[in-house]
Design an enzyme around this catalytic site. Structure first.
Site, mmCIF file in Angstrom:
data_model
loop_
_atom_site.group_PDB
_atom_site.id
_atom_site.type_symbol
_atom_site.label_atom_id
_atom_site.label_comp_id
_atom_site.label_asym_id
_atom_site.label_seq_id
_atom_site.Cartn_x
_atom_site.Cartn_y
_atom_site.Cartn_z
ATOM 1 N N LYS A 92 0.883 -1.217 -0.160
ATOM 2 C CA LYS A 92 0.119 -0.166 -0.002
ATOM 3 C C LYS A 92 1.013 1.246 0.050
ATOM 4 O O LYS A 92 1.849 1.409 0.763
ATOM 5 C CB LYS A 92 -0.832 0.146 1.183
ATOM 6 C CG LYS A 92 -1.905 1.235 1.167
ATOM 7 C CD LYS A 92 -3.185 0.526 0.399
ATOM 8 C CE LYS A 92 -4.086 1.877 -0.007
ATOM 9 N NZ LYS A 92 -3.382 2.839 -0.972
ATOM 10 N N GLN A 113 7.123 3.666 3.917
ATOM 11 C CA GLN A 113 5.871 3.099 4.042
ATOM 12 C C GLN A 113 5.727 2.054 4.860
ATOM 13 O O GLN A 113 4.590 1.803 5.498
ATOM 14 C CB GLN A 113 5.214 3.030 2.686
ATOM 15 C CG GLN A 113 3.711 3.197 2.533
ATOM 16 C CD GLN A 113 3.348 4.635 2.404
ATOM 17 O OE1 GLN A 113 3.881 5.393 1.736
ATOM 18 N NE2 GLN A 113 2.194 4.548 2.844
ATOM 19 N N LYS A 116 5.272 3.438 8.450
ATOM 20 C CA LYS A 116 4.293 4.205 8.397
ATOM 21 C C LYS A 116 2.778 3.452 8.619
ATOM 22 O O LYS A 116 1.923 3.587 9.395
ATOM 23 C CB LYS A 116 4.148 5.153 7.487
ATOM 24 C CG LYS A 116 3.021 5.937 7.249
ATOM 25 C CD LYS A 116 3.172 6.942 5.992
ATOM 26 C CE LYS A 116 3.990 7.760 5.796
ATOM 27 N NZ LYS A 116 3.726 8.337 4.504
ATOM 28 N N LYS A 128 5.281 1.672 -3.059
ATOM 29 C CA LYS A 128 5.215 3.072 -3.606
ATOM 30 C C LYS A 128 5.622 2.887 -5.141
ATOM 31 O O LYS A 128 6.197 1.809 -5.582
ATOM 32 C CB LYS A 128 6.229 3.835 -2.966
ATOM 33 C CG LYS A 128 5.892 5.282 -2.926
ATOM 34 C CD LYS A 128 4.968 5.786 -2.044
ATOM 35 C CE LYS A 128 4.681 7.221 -1.999
ATOM 36 N NZ LYS A 128 3.722 7.682 -0.754
ATOM 37 N N ASP A 168 -0.178 10.786 -4.902
ATOM 38 C CA ASP A 168 1.128 11.102 -4.327
ATOM 39 C C ASP A 168 1.265 12.472 -4.986
ATOM 40 O O ASP A 168 0.400 13.098 -5.845
ATOM 41 C CB ASP A 168 2.257 10.393 -3.981
ATOM 42 C CG ASP A 168 3.204 10.930 -2.979
ATOM 43 O OD1 ASP A 168 4.157 11.815 -3.528
ATOM 44 O OD2 ASP A 168 3.502 10.214 -1.815
ATOM 45 N N ASN A 243 -2.340 19.343 -2.186
ATOM 46 C CA ASN A 243 -3.308 18.966 -1.503
ATOM 47 C C ASN A 243 -2.882 18.704 0.125
ATOM 48 O O ASN A 243 -3.835 19.181 0.934
ATOM 49 C CB ASN A 243 -3.542 17.367 -1.778
ATOM 50 C CG ASN A 243 -4.890 16.731 -1.360
ATOM 51 O OD1 ASN A 243 -5.754 17.423 -1.712
ATOM 52 N ND2 ASN A 243 -4.695 15.800 -0.793
ATOM 53 N N SER A 379 -6.826 5.721 3.378
ATOM 54 C CA SER A 379 -6.851 4.801 2.372
ATOM 55 C C SER A 379 -7.290 3.446 2.710
ATOM 56 O O SER A 379 -7.902 2.951 1.820
ATOM 57 C CB SER A 379 -5.576 4.836 1.708
ATOM 58 O OG SER A 379 -5.321 6.110 0.616
#
Length: 447
Positions: A92, A113, A116, A128, A168, A243, A379
């Protein structure tokens, strides 16, 4: 603390096996430094094969992306997708479209990631992807054709139970829509859970666009509360104007802070009365223009070309643009201006030298793998909704996001204290994430 002989040898081998990838080296070094005391206390976790597997991607996909512009000219870009760890669940992580994207960039992001995603508690692995395609100045038709060409190859490697990309830098709702449309066409399946960050009418989640910025502010709020502060009346500076920065600005204003500066690749926007979120959104999201256009709409604002925002006095800071954007000199300037707390809205935006300055000045520092986990957490919530074919309200989704971010803050704080580093969120995030992933890896066996 320097690395011991075993860990230092591992790091040397990683650098040798992954040449010319300094950002990946930087990310690995930070984690190895943080977890070294744990490895000394629990030798079974320091088994070199486990650490070697942790620092070696499970798969790395590189492919050619050929597309045509509006004039019929052919262009060739390079596409990437790195699945780093699936110990906790399907890969993910987002897709980044920017001219600076290289394999090393994607590997560093995918490695971050892992930890995280582990902190969210949602059962998702680390991955990623992206491309060196630059969407700036491109028409909708050109971006659509690029996204379709990119997905023509990527679709072979993703799916709801395998790898779930999201957005991203350079990849927002428009790009996700084009990517999902091509995925649907090629596979002949409406697998809504194959991508996240989708529009609401094709299986997206409420609060997903806001999630990373909102989540960073929730983490910042928790750090301040730990020190007896609130956001009320605080002056904030945010780098970036995409964003993450925009929605961080919105939530900061909602909680009583005043954001006086943000930035883009051309310079810094400053407004002592507070930057207006609605006008910023109009300039950046609707008109897709640079920040200097904002001053044409707001008389109190000033734009400084080629300037970064870190010399502007502020109580709190959220670097939300890109990696290594805030260096040692910037950190010194922020510390001299009595910064109280900083939360990383971007991935690894502060250099190691800058972090050292913040730690020595006893400034509360929230690392990206904890502070900006709100995006991937939401997500994960979108994946849950897709699997159940249901939709949650904005309020329910935001409340769940806030609860996850406060839980991540608590986990980091407790873990840091348990390992002799009270208040060190870097240690807390890295060690907590590592222990979760290492346990899963041992459970799964040597795979």
């Amino acid at each position: 603390m320097p690395l011991d002989s075993t860990t230092a040898a591992l790091y040397k081998d990683i650098v040798h096996r992954n040449p010319a990838e300094p950002e990946f080296h930087q990310a690995v070094a930070e984690v190895l430094h943080s977890i070294q005391p744990v490895l000394q206390q629990r030798p079974e976790l320091g088994d070199n094969a486990l650490l070697q597997r942790l620092c070696e991607p499970e798969r790395q996909v590189i492919f050619r992306v050929t597309w045509t512009d509006d004039k019929g000219n052919a262009h060739v870009n390079r596409g990437f997708r790195v699945g780093f760890s699936s110990a906790l669940g399907p890969y993910k992580g987002g897709l980044r479209f920017h001219r600076s994207v290289t394999l090393g960039t994607v590997k560093f992001l995918a490695f971050e990631q892992i930890f995280k995603n582990a902190l969210t508690g949602l059962g998702i692995g680390g991955g990623k992807g992206g491309s060196d395609f630059d969407p700036s100045g491109r028409s909708d038709g050109e971006i659509m054709r690029f996204c379709q060409a990119y997905m023509t190859e990527l679709h072979r490697h993703i799916g709801p139970h395998t790898d779930v990309p999201a957005g991203d830098i350079g990849v927002g709702g428009r790009e996700i829509g084009y990517l999902f449309g091509q995925y649907k066409r090629i596979t002949n399946r409406f697998d809504a859970g194959a991508l996240t960050g989708k529009d609401l009418n094709i299986g997206g989640s409420q609060a997903r666009p806001e999630a990373t910025g909102y989540g960073a502010v929730y983490f910042l709020e928790a750090m301040l509360a730990e020190r007896g502060h609130t956001l009320e009346g605080k002056t904030a500076v945010v780098s970036g104007s995409g964003n993450v920065a925009q929605y961080a600005l919105v939530k900061l204003h909602q909680l009583g802070a005043k954001v006086v500066a943000c930035s883009d690749s051309t310079g810094t926007l400053y407004d002592p009365t507070g930057i207006r979120a609605d006008i910023l959104h109009e300039v950046k999201q609707v008109q897709r223009r640079k920040l200097d256009h904002y001053v044409e709409l707001v008389s109190s604002a000033r734009f400084a070309p080629d300037r970064r925002p870190w010399d502007i006095p502020c109580d709190i800071a959220l670097p939300s643009a890109t990696q290594n954007e805030l260096g040692e000199a910037d950190a010194v300037s922020l510390a001299k201006n009595n910064l109280i707390a900083l939360a990383e809205g971007a991935n690894m935006p502060c250099t190691p030298e800058a972090i050292k300055v913040f730690q020595e000045a006893r400034i509360a520092f929230g690392p990206g793998k904890a502070a900006n986990a709100g995006g991937v957490a939401t997500s994960g919530l979108e994946m849950q909704q897709n699997a159940a074919r249901t939709k949650w309200s904005f309020e329910h989704t935001e409340q769940t996001l806030a609860r996850i971010m406060r839980s991540i803050h608590h986990t980091c704080l407790v873990t840091a204290a348990d390992h002799g580093k009270p208040g060190d969120y870097i240690t807390g995030a890295n060690v907590a994430g590592f222990l979760t992933v290492a346990s899963a890896m041992n459970t799964l066996g040597l795979v």
